[in-house]
Motif scaffolding. Structure first.
Motif, short mmCIF file in Angstrom:
data_model
loop_
_atom_site.label_atom_id
_atom_site.label_comp_id
_atom_site.label_asym_id
_atom_site.label_seq_id
_atom_site.Cartn_x
_atom_site.Cartn_y
_atom_site.Cartn_z
N ASP A 32 60.74 34.22 3.50
CA ASP A 32 59.36 33.22 4.45
C ASP A 32 58.78 33.36 5.12
O ASP A 32 57.59 33.26 5.67
N GLY A 33 59.91 33.98 5.87
CA GLY A 33 58.92 33.99 7.20
C GLY A 33 58.73 35.18 7.76
O GLY A 33 57.24 35.52 8.21
N PHE A 34 58.91 36.21 6.99
CA PHE A 34 58.64 37.42 7.11
C PHE A 34 58.28 38.36 6.92
O PHE A 34 57.85 39.36 6.24
N GLY A 35 58.97 37.82 4.99
CA GLY A 35 58.06 38.71 3.74
C GLY A 35 59.79 39.76 4.20
O GLY A 35 60.72 40.67 4.95
N LEU A 36 59.55 40.91 1.89
CA LEU A 36 61.34 41.44 2.19
C LEU A 36 59.67 42.66 1.75
O LEU A 36 59.49 41.58 0.68
N PRO A 37 59.87 43.63 1.93
CA PRO A 37 58.99 45.07 1.43
C PRO A 37 59.89 45.15 0.04
O PRO A 37 60.67 44.55 0.02
N GLU A 38 58.99 45.60 -0.96
CA GLU A 38 59.44 45.48 -2.50
C GLU A 38 59.56 47.22 -2.21
O GLU A 38 60.12 48.36 -1.66
N GLY A 39 61.13 46.29 -2.77
CA GLY A 39 62.19 48.13 -3.08
C GLY A 39 63.80 47.42 -1.75
O GLY A 39 64.88 48.19 -1.50
N SER A 40 63.04 46.03 -1.35
CA SER A 40 64.40 46.22 -0.47
C SER A 40 65.89 46.05 -0.92
O SER A 40 66.04 44.64 -2.25
N GLU A 41 66.78 45.87 -0.30
CA GLU A 41 68.04 45.36 -1.67
C GLU A 41 69.38 45.27 -0.44
O GLU A 41 69.57 46.10 0.87
N LEU A 42 69.73 44.08 -0.77
CA LEU A 42 70.75 43.47 0.85
C LEU A 42 71.96 44.30 -0.28
O LEU A 42 72.79 44.56 -0.86
N VAL A 43 72.69 45.00 1.13
CA VAL A 43 73.67 46.17 1.28
C VAL A 43 74.64 45.19 2.23
O VAL A 43 76.02 45.52 1.68
N SER A 44 74.61 43.52 2.61
CA SER A 44 75.71 43.37 3.18
C SER A 44 75.07 42.03 3.92
O SER A 44 73.59 42.01 4.80
N LYS A 46 64.10 50.81 0.29
CA LYS A 46 63.88 52.46 -0.25
C LYS A 46 62.40 52.53 -1.18
O LYS A 46 61.76 51.54 -1.68
N LYS A 47 61.93 53.74 -1.11
CA LYS A 47 61.34 53.74 -1.59
C LYS A 47 61.06 55.56 -2.91
O LYS A 47 61.41 56.34 -2.26
N ASP A 48 60.59 54.93 -4.40
CA ASP A 48 60.39 56.33 -4.96
C ASP A 48 62.10 56.96 -4.92
O ASP A 48 62.48 58.24 -5.28
N GLY A 49 63.25 55.46 -5.26
CA GLY A 49 63.93 56.03 -5.47
C GLY A 49 65.01 56.28 -4.40
O GLY A 49 66.34 56.60 -4.27
N LYS A 50 64.21 56.15 -2.65
CA LYS A 50 64.90 56.62 -1.96
C LYS A 50 64.99 55.86 -0.88
O LYS A 50 64.41 55.58 -0.34
N GLU A 51 65.77 56.08 -0.23
CA GLU A 51 66.22 54.91 1.36
C GLU A 51 65.00 55.76 2.08
O GLU A 51 64.63 56.63 2.73
N TYR A 54 63.55 49.00 10.05
CA TYR A 54 62.76 50.49 10.29
C TYR A 54 62.12 50.71 9.44
O TYR A 54 63.21 50.79 8.27
N SER A 55 61.41 51.87 9.17
CA SER A 55 61.03 52.44 8.13
C SER A 55 60.21 53.61 8.46
O SER A 55 59.84 53.67 9.93
N HIS A 56 61.17 54.42 7.46
CA HIS A 56 60.90 55.87 8.10
C HIS A 56 59.21 56.63 8.11
O HIS A 56 59.36 57.90 8.73
N HIS A 57 58.57 55.67 7.37
CA HIS A 57 57.22 56.13 6.76
C HIS A 57 56.36 55.05 6.96
O HIS A 57 56.58 53.83 6.74
N ASN A 58 55.26 55.19 8.02
CA ASN A 58 54.69 54.05 8.54
C ASN A 58 53.31 54.88 8.35
O ASN A 58 52.95 55.56 8.81
N GLU A 59 52.43 54.59 7.02
CA GLU A 59 51.06 55.20 6.41
C GLU A 59 50.01 54.18 7.24
O GLU A 59 49.30 53.24 7.54
N VAL A 60 48.97 55.00 7.82
CA VAL A 60 47.76 54.38 8.56
C VAL A 60 46.69 55.24 7.69
O VAL A 60 46.36 56.70 7.67
N LYS A 61 46.04 54.36 7.23
CA LYS A 61 45.07 54.88 6.30
C LYS A 61 44.14 55.32 7.14
O LYS A 61 43.43 54.34 8.05
#
Length: 792
Positions: free
Chosen positions: A335-347, A372-377, A398-405
């Motif tokens: 509710d506060g920040f949103g969870l990106p699509e593909g988020s998987e709770l691991v612990s 995860k994106k396209d099945g990859k972390e 922390y995101s490995h890819h930050n796309e800027v249009k």
């Protein structure tokens, strides 16, 4: 400055010294130079050049690489088994030009292991020795207590050394009496005397140039460093304010600020905030008395605190308490920040603990997602949630890819708006007490979003206009996407008064602070580096030049020199703060009332234990009552333990791992967290110096000689050996009455405690004077009994 002819001194570092380490003192003939910790002070203008640039620049210097090595070997007798390992050519950016230095490192290795190193640098044009350092791996070096060389003798040695190594600078120097001066007598032989001699121009100080020397308590030189710039143009002094006029102008310009502060060693659950007036050092023009800006390269980096809070009234009320499930905690983050699509709770983990400051129960959820994106972390997301209120305390994505249009990013204004809205949503009950710290936009000029990375925007918490120093709110906004990358909110759960408490006046606070500060007339140099129209920190300049992206000529340097009166602090024995309610100085560690001056006993002059009693009083191991230490009074168990722990900690306030334990409670029934002895007793228990026994410590009980002997032997680490008392020849007349025979034999054998007519007198109660003498001797023997590790 050029070296005078005949001023070169061959500084011998003998093979024997490398083997024995620190074996030779500083003398008037040859100087034995030993380990220098390479100082960063005064070297911020130095840049390492790329290989090609260095070769080109070195070719234009007066002294070649070969000549530089030859000169260094004349300064320093390099042992044959030390091999030249590295050579570098360094550029020092001066105010109006550059200075080049040759730096050389020689190393000794045995079976591939680094045994020792020698470092030296010289001016590549004049041949002046600029610095020297050496390291010898010799753990058997053992300093003695009390010191063989005190600060006064170290000063004499340093001035003799300057006469040998930098004679042409000698008449332009003045000792900084405060630099490196320890106001307390040492409790260990491992002391290094730090001395700095500052430049004098037109009879006024300029502390930006200096010679710094350190000499240890055995009389060995540990460092030499010359920092000097002859290209600075100093304005004429002219008619300046007198010291009295400067004092008045400084007091008038002083602007003390109110802070809530939290002493950091108050004990579990005993912490309470104090309102404090703080006054940071500042400067005025020495002629006009006008207030000047900060003596900082980049003060703009700190940002500007807004005049008004986020809102005039809070946007909501403080959340009610309960107990959240894992599902509730996840929902709070979503509710506060949103969870990106593909988020998987691991612990996830749940903690139930007591707050170490307030003692209040706390619940907390820690959650960890993989993105995860396209099945990859593609990244990670971490969050912590208050398990009672559902308030998100931290959020980090922390995101490995930050796309800027289209290469677009967000402006600072957009980032500020996003950060403020985030805080309003997460902390609505505090919005009338949170103030935005706006970063100066100059630091972002001419930078692309990928260069900025993220905007770090913090918020100041104020209560009754006082900054709450221990609270923290920060939001990082991605400069490329405008997303919240991190959110941190640490708000201590203290109850504050509904209205501003009655305080001393600001003028009274200034008067108090003028007991700490004194005016100093000095030249002040302010420098900024500029590249392509924007200011740069010197670290960035060094990186650009070292990487070869830029050459020194690309960097514009702006310098101003002004004669100022500035406030400088006198050496203090304690870190203190000024209580804004009663004007009392208090310890930053404990919050207890203290004095700016060392306590001195009025009843020990000429006493046989005068020196050791003074030592214990200086460290507040023994308290004074109406100025008297009462040397003949019986020492208590609490006092003895405090004395022991301070002795083992080299006089520092007791701290122990238990303070960080969330489930910690007092170990003894009669020593609560509010006791003045609490930290010392818990520390002693943790170090196995005392036992828990029946759960009572009896801090006010007296101590027998038998008990003190056991404590001292435990502190030395010999108690397990002492338990084999049949190994010791205990021929005291009263041996049968000694419970701890092995311990008694050890302290008498080491001459820490003495016999009386052949008797140990185990049941005799120990006086304060006797305890102070015993612990002074303990300090001596501890240094003597230091053992080096066995080498095989």
């Amino acid at each position: 400055m050029k070296r005078t002819k005949g001023g070169r001194l061959a500084l011998a570092l003998s093979v024997a010294m490398v083997a024995t380490a620190l074996s030779m003192p500083v003398s008037s003939a040859s100087k034995e130079l030993t380990s220098l910790e390479e100082a960063g002070e005064g070297t911020s203008n130095a840049v390492q050049m790329g290989a090609a640039d260095a070769e080109e620049e070195a070719g234009s210097s007066t002294i070649s690489k070969e000549k530089a090595e030859s000169l260094i070997r004349q300064y320093v007798n390099i042992p044959e088994d030390y091999v030249l390992q590295r050579t570098s050519y360094q550029t020092n950016m001066l105010t109006e030009g550059k200075r080049y230095e040759w730096n050389m490192q020689f190393q000794k290795q045995v079976n591939g292991k680094h045994i020792g190193s020698i470092n030296a640098s010289i001016d590549a044009d004049s041949g002046q020795l600029m610095s020297f350092s050496s390291y010898v791996d010799n753990p058997s070096a053992k300093p003695t207590f009390p010191l063989k060389v005190d600060r006064k003798e170290a000063q004499r040695m340093a001035e003799e050394l300057i006469g040998e190594l930098a004679a042409s600078y000698q008449t332009q120097l003045r000792l900084d009496e405060a630099y490196g001066a320890d106001t307390l007598p040492p409790l260990t032989g491992g002391v290094v005397h730090q001395l700095r001699y500052e430049r004098v121009v037109n009879g006024n100080l300029f502390n930006g140039n200096f010679i710094r020397i350190s000499i240890d308590s055995e009389g060995h030189l540990q460092s030499f460093r010359l920092v000097w710039d002859d290209t600075i143009t100093f304005p004429e002094a002219g008619k300046t304010l007198t010291m009295e006029e400067a004092q008045a102008a400084l007091e008038k310009a002083a602007d003390p600020e109110l802070y809530y502060i939290l002493p950091f060693n108050q004990g579990m659950g005993a912490a309470k905030p104090y309102l404090s007036y703080q006054l940071q050092p500042f400067a005025i023009d020495a002629v006009s008395g006008d207030l000047l800006g900060e003596d900082r390269y980049y003060s703009y980096r700190r940002g500007e605190v807004s005049a008004d809070p986020l809102t005039k009234q809070p946007l909501g009320s403080k959340p009610e308490t309960g107990q959240l499930s894992e599902k509730d905690a996840i929902a709070a983050v979503k509710d506060g920040f949103g969870l990106p699509e593909g988020s998987e709770l691991v612990s996830s983990s749940f903690n139930d603990y007591k707050d170490e400051q307030t003692g209040k129960p706390k619940l907390q959820w820690h959650l960890n997602w993989v993105l995860k994106k396209d099945g990859k972390e593609a990244g990670n997301l971490y969050a912590s949630v208050d398990g009672s209120t559902g308030v998100v305390q931290s959020f980090n994505q922390y995101s490995h890819h930050n796309e800027v249009k289209d290469g677009q990013g967000v402006t600072l204004e957009r980032a500020l708006e996003k950060a403020e809205n985030t805080v309003k949503e997460q902390l609505p009950w505090l919005t009338d007490k949170l103030y935005t710290v706006k970063p100066d936009e100059k630091q972002y000029e001419y930078k692309q979003p990928e260069e900025i990375g993220s905007y770090s925007i913090s918020f100041v918490h104020k209560v009754h206009g006082a900054t709450v120093q221990y609270d923290y709110v920060n939001v990082n906004i991605d400069a490329r996407t405008g997303e919240v990358r991190s959110f941190e909110a640490r708000i201590a759960d203290f109850d504050y008064a509904y209205s501003t408490p009655r305080l001393i006046s600001e003028s009274a606070a200034v008067t108090h602070w003028m007991d700490v500060y004194k005016p100093q007339l000095t030249y002040r140099l302010q420098e900024q580096y500029w590249l392509d129209g924007q200011p740069l920190p010197v670290e960035k300049v060094n990186l650009l030049i070292a990487s070869g992206e830029r050459v020194p000529d690309d960097i514009e340097k702006k310098s101003t020199v002004e004669l100022v009166y500035q406030l400088v602090s006198r050496p203090l024995e304690d870190s203190v703060f000024l209580d804004a309610r009663d004007g009392q100085w208090r310890s930053e560690e404990t919050g207890e009332a203290t004095s700016l001056d060392r306590p001195r006993a009025t009843d020990i002059e000429g006493h046989w234990a005068e020196h050791s009693l003074e030592l214990m009083v200086a460290y507040k191991a023994l308290d004074l009552k109406d100025g008297e230490v009462r040397p003949g009074a019986k020492i208590t168990r609490g006092e003895l333990i405090k004395m022991l722990v301070l002795a083992r900690n080299s006089g520092r306030f007791a701290s122990y791992d238990g303070l960080a334990n969330k489930e910690m409670s007092a170990s003894f029934n009669d020593v609560s967290a509010s006791s003045a002895y609490f930290a010392y007793v818990e520390s002693a228990l943790e170090q196995n110096l005392i036992d828990r026994g029946d759960g009572n410590f009896e801090p006010d009980a007296t101590v027998s000689r038998d008990e003190m002997a056991e404590l001292i032997v435990r502190a030395l680490g010999y108690n397990p050996l002492a338990e084999y008392d049949h190994m010791f020849k205990v021929n005291f007349k009263d041996a049968d009455g000694i419970a701890n025979k092995g311990q008694a034999a050890i302290v008498v054998g080491l001459k820490i405690m003495t016999l009386s007519d052949g008797k140990f007198l185990p049941s005799k109660e120990v006086t304060r004077a006797e305890a102070s003498i015993a612990f002074y001797r303990y300090l001596q023997k501890r240094a003597e009994l230091h053992e080096a590790p066995l080498r095989i």
